[in-house]
Design an enzyme around this catalytic site. Structure first.
Site, PDB file in Angstrom:
ATOM      1  N   GLN A 135    -101.900  33.699 -13.968  1.00 27.67           N
ATOM      2  CA  GLN A 135    -100.865  32.687 -13.812  1.00 27.67           C
ATOM      3  C   GLN A 135    -100.631  32.008 -15.158  1.00 27.67           C
ATOM      4  O   GLN A 135    -101.527  31.374 -15.709  1.00 27.67           O
ATOM      5  CB  GLN A 135    -101.341  31.676 -12.778  1.00 27.67           C
ATOM      6  CG  GLN A 135    -100.434  30.498 -12.591  1.00 27.67           C
ATOM      7  CD  GLN A 135    -101.202  29.311 -12.097  1.00 27.67           C
ATOM      8  OE1 GLN A 135    -101.883  29.411 -11.076  1.00 27.67           O
ATOM      9  NE2 GLN A 135    -101.152  28.216 -12.811  1.00 27.67           N
ATOM     10  N   SER A 138    -100.020  26.811 -18.102  1.00 23.41           N
ATOM     11  CA  SER A 138    -100.422  25.818 -19.110  1.00 23.41           C
ATOM     12  C   SER A 138    -100.032  26.232 -20.511  1.00 23.41           C
ATOM     13  O   SER A 138    -100.017  27.417 -20.854  1.00 23.41           O
ATOM     14  CB  SER A 138    -101.934  25.625 -19.079  1.00 23.41           C
ATOM     15  OG  SER A 138    -102.316  25.043 -17.869  1.00 23.41           O
ATOM     16  N   SER A 170    -106.701  32.064 -17.225  1.00 23.04           N
ATOM     17  CA  SER A 170    -107.896  32.748 -16.706  1.00 23.04           C
ATOM     18  C   SER A 170    -107.590  34.220 -16.503  1.00 23.04           C
ATOM     19  O   SER A 170    -106.567  34.566 -15.909  1.00 23.04           O
ATOM     20  CB  SER A 170    -108.321  32.174 -15.358  1.00 23.04           C
ATOM     21  OG  SER A 170    -108.430  30.801 -15.431  1.00 23.04           O
ATOM     22  N   GLU A 253    -103.069  26.262  -4.430  1.00 20.83           N
ATOM     23  CA  GLU A 253    -104.292  26.209  -5.211  1.00 20.83           C
ATOM     24  C   GLU A 253    -105.425  25.547  -4.412  1.00 20.83           C
ATOM     25  O   GLU A 253    -106.584  25.825  -4.621  1.00 20.83           O
ATOM     26  CB  GLU A 253    -104.035  25.426  -6.497  1.00 20.83           C
ATOM     27  CG  GLU A 253    -105.096  25.633  -7.558  1.00 20.83           C
ATOM     28  CD  GLU A 253    -104.665  25.059  -8.906  1.00 20.83           C
ATOM     29  OE1 GLU A 253    -103.660  24.351  -8.969  1.00 20.83           O
ATOM     30  OE2 GLU A 253    -105.360  25.338  -9.881  1.00 20.83           O
ATOM     31  N   GLU A 380    -108.953  12.898 -13.423  1.00 23.65           N
ATOM     32  CA  GLU A 380    -107.951  11.828 -13.389  1.00 23.65           C
ATOM     33  C   GLU A 380    -106.742  12.241 -12.541  1.00 23.65           C
ATOM     34  O   GLU A 380    -106.195  11.431 -11.790  1.00 23.65           O
ATOM     35  CB  GLU A 380    -107.514  11.492 -14.828  1.00 23.65           C
ATOM     36  CG  GLU A 380    -108.595  10.789 -15.646  1.00 23.65           C
ATOM     37  CD  GLU A 380    -109.815  11.657 -15.944  1.00 23.65           C
ATOM     38  OE1 GLU A 380    -109.661  12.893 -16.082  1.00 23.65           O
ATOM     39  OE2 GLU A 380    -110.934  11.106 -16.015  1.00 23.65           O
TER      40      GLU A 380
END
Lengths: 413, 375
Positions: A135, A138, A170, A253, A380
């Site tokens: 995927q 990012s 990944s 996810e 966060e």
């Protein structure tokens, strides 16, 4: 209140158990069980090959991607059957990690947005592990802020031409295909100018460079795109609608309900049960006991939270975002547990690898742990999700919301 | 699997929540908090009429005979409402001790009186500093006569009877301890109220001077019965603590949405959001551990001792965490007598000590986990 299966669930469990017992690669069971800390390594075998062989065997017998429709290589099972399968598969489920992005995120996105002929072509080999997917979301400028990405896609005839860079991808180094989020219009606010594609990772112009992590391992990659051509029919969703398409991916996810969350606690408890400190057995030490008790109730709390979610699934309910606490709690716990285990080892805790206590298990855990707190959403971001989606608190103020993407100041990674 | 309460049990919860919202407003709680009454007598009567006091007491002893899952559900609501009544001392401690060890006569005398709200009971275990332990029990019993001082005794000043832990031997073993039933209205026990962290649930000192008592359970069985009572009460208290945690979180959330500062709802600041998210996390872990405790309690499973300790620790931590940070979200207002935040802060910290402190339960948990692993 009970932990019993319904008669149908019990039957499914028995069938699954019998098949697993007869077919699983048992020679790796012990190694897999001990590598449950984000460090799946087999000493005398290539883990990817072992994983692919197990996945193929499952697919041939109808046990791959249980909740997918049969025509795409799945079994058409209910969510609870999938959970039961995961429980029964136990340590062998570690092998599925190689396919987790493809099965959990790429597959469902393809199912929702790809053309029918593409679904029938690409999904069955993904389900059977013959083809691996990654995927590509990012970027150096967009981690938590995924919509801040800059990889460009420009229309050229029937193709799109891709230029840019992805990061933290990944498994890109062994992937055959990927789903790719790009910017097709930099003149509109950032969420509105994105478009999603899938592509062959062997396409000319795709370059994969493994990233060496703090742990020394390389699970992630940088991926560079130089004039990579993707045909328009490999577009997923409408031009400019990539953000909505990616939300489907990201929502899938958190489909890992029921999968055991590693906290490091069972390992620490076992270690402390036999460890001798200067003043006697560690398990008799007041301070050690207090630390252990505090982690014990977190670990059991997570276990039973997950069981409550499974119970909801069993009744046909859909567990909600409240289940995002698993990664949040377990992530920092693994880190703290590993730190404490090394503290108990004293000066020798600094030694890692085969020469260390327990062949360096806690040292490996320590070095991998920071990644757990970041991947799939930082602590966060997880807290924001709980605060906004569970507790109904206001979203963060976003100053770039209505600004055209090419007018947003940028710096840093 | 149904790792959840049944629809009937959830209905009971709704019923209890509605009843308590009506009869146990913060204003009603404040009557006791301000020292104008030792407990809310009207509410106590109402709880009896609703059948909540005897929900886990068998029908033959005047209860509803529903069971412990039902009691857990009600406990959660008692905690949410911060109810100023001797529920935990009477229902979790005294009634459970009677159910475990009482003779038929004793059960017939006290259990129906508990269910109907006529009798308040308590457990007299502690003698000053320290946690539950055999060696901390110094009060003596000889020939059915007690001598010694117990403190703190939860709701001791309003209790009609007490289950008293006494020393009957000096072998250094569990069998040194026996339990006794004392009718506190019959003379021989002198009761003094103590000020305490949470005035909505009183604490007392009880001095026994040549006080007549009848044995509860066999001589020498006291410690084993006490351990069972404390484990059961730990699960039930955990539900009160879970209810309190949820309420404190809810108060903090509501205030964060309501209060504007720096031109924004304070709930839009990440520091506040993340604090509330962490409260949610601890409350959720406590709830899940407590559900496991409820399952173990209701099925009398071998896992009960471990499950009870885990529920106790988790729920104690969650309630303290949520109550403390609820005040923090409220800022200066949260620290005023006028706002209700301190009622939960008081209750959270008092409850953290009532059945033995965290230190005691951490020790229990580790011992029990070791035992299980060794088996």
């Amino acid at each position: 209140m009970n932990f019993d299966d319904t008669p149908q669930e019990a039957e499914f469990r028995a069938t699954a158990r019998a098949w697993i017992s007869a077919n699983a690669p048992k020679q790796y069971e012990d190694e897999l069980r001990k590598s449950s800390l984000g460090r799946t390594v087999l000493k005398n075998a290539n883990i990817l090959e072992v994983a692919k062989a197990w996945q193929k065997k499952k697919a041939d017998a109808g046990w791959a991607c249980l909740h997918w429709p049969k025509e795409y290589g799945g079994r058409g099972s209910s969510p609870i059957e999938r959970v039961i399968w995961q429980q029964e598969e136990g340590p062998f489920g570690q092998l599925s990690r190689m396919f987790i992005i493809g099965h959990g995120m790429c597959g469902p996105t393809m199912m929702a947005f790809a053309r029918e002929e593409h679904k029938r072509t690409y999904l069955p080999p993904l389900a059977s592990g013959e083809k691996v997917w990654c995927q590509l979301f990012s970027e150096p400028a967009g981690g938590s802020d995924v919509a801040g990405l800059r990889t460009r896609a420009e229309k050229d005839g029937d193709d799109w031409v891709i230029n840019g860079q992805k990061i933290w991808t990944s498994g890109a180094h062994y992937s055959d295909y990927g789903i790719l989020l790009t910017r097709t219009d930099p003149t509109v606010p950032k969420h509105k100018g994105l478009t999603m594609f899938f592509l062959d990772m062997k396409s000319p112009g795709v370059e994969v460079r493994p990233i060496k992590q703090a742990s020394g391992a390389s699970d992630f990659n940088e991926v560079y795109f130089t004039n990579v051509r993707i045909p328009d029919h490999q577009r997923l969703g409408e031009v400019g609608d990539g953000w909505n398409v990616s939300l489907t991916t990201l929502m899938n996810e958190r489909s890992a309900i029921g999968a055991a969350v590693s906290t490091g606690f069972p390992e620490l408890f076992e270690y402390c049960s036999s460890l001798m400190l200067d003043d006697g057995p560690a398990i008799e030490d007041r301070a050690v006991r207090s630390k252990l008790a505090n982690w014990a109730v977190k670990a059991s709390g997570l276990k039973y939270t997950s069981m409550r979610a499974i119970s909801a699934l069993s009744k046909g309910e859909r567990p909600g975002p409240e289940n995002s606490i698993g990664k949040l709690v377990a992530g920092s716990m693994i880190q703290d547990v590993a730190t404490y285990a090394l503290d108990l080892q004293g000066a020798s805790g600094v030694i890692s690898g085969e020469d260390a206590e327990l062949a360096g298990r806690f040292q490996a855990m320590l070095l991998r742990a920071p990644g757990t707190r970041v991947e799939g959403g930082t602590d966060e971001i997880m807290r924001n999700i709980i605060a906004e989606r569970v507790l109904g608190l206001p979203g963060d103020i976003r100053v770039d919301k209505d600004v055209p993407f090419n007018k947003i100041p940028t710096k840093g990674r | 699997m149904n790792f959840d309460f049944s629809d009937d049990q959830k209905q009971l919860r709704d019923q209890a929540r509605k009843f308590l919202a009506e009869k146990c407003s913060p204003k009603a709680v404040r009557v006791v908090l301000d020292g104008k009454a030792p407990y809310d007598k009207e509410l106590w009567k109402g709880l009896a009429e609703m059948g909540f006091l005897g929900v886990a007491i068998p029908e033959e002893f005047g209860g509803a005979g529903a069971g412990h899952l039902e009691l857990c559900v009600i406990a959660e609501e008692m905690g949410r409402a911060n109810a100023p009544v001797p529920f935990s001392s009477t229902v979790y401690l005294a009634a459970e001790a009677l159910l475990i060890a009482g003779s038929d006569t004793q059960k017939k005398k006290w259990l129906p009186a508990i269910a109907s709200g006529e009798a308040i009971g308590t457990l007299a275990l502690f003698e000053g500093k320290g946690n539950p332990s055999r060696k901390n029990i110094k009060l003596t019993a000889a020939n059915g006569v007690l001598n010694g001082v117990k403190k703190p005794v939860a709701d001791g000043a309003i209790a009609d009877f007490a289950v008293v832990a006494a020393r009957t031997g000096s072998s250094g073993r569990d069998s040194d301890i026996s339990l006794f039933l004392v009718d506190l209205k019959a003379g021989g026990a002198e009761v003094k109220s103590l000020t305490n962290l949470d005035p909505t649930r009183g604490q007392a000192e009880i001095s026994f001077k040549d006080c007549r008592a009848e044995p509860l359970g066999a001589a020498g069985d006291g410690w084993s019965i006490l351990t069972q009572v404390l484990d059961r009460a730990a699960v039930l208290c955990a539900f009160e603590q879970v209810g309190g945690s949820d309420r404190a979180l809810e108060m903090g959330r509501d205030y964060a949405l309501d209060r504007i500062a720096f031109g924004r709802q304070i709930g839009s600041f990440q520091a506040v959001k993340h604090m509330l998210a962490d409260m949610y996390v601890s409350a959720t872990l406590a709830r899940s551990n407590s559900y496991y405790g409820a399952w173990a309690l209701s099925t009398n499973a071998a896992e009960l001792p471990e499950a009870a300790a885990a529920a106790r620790i988790s729920a104690t931590q969650a309630f303290q965490h949520c109550a403390k940070n609820n005040i923090q979200v409220h800022g200066g207002m949260g620290f005023t007598w006028e706002f209700d935040c301190h009622m939960y802060y008081r209750r959270a910290n008092a409850m953290a000590l009532g059945l033995g402190s965290l230190t005691y339960w951490e020790d229990q948990l580790i011992d029990r986990m070791r035992k299980k692993n060794a088996a």
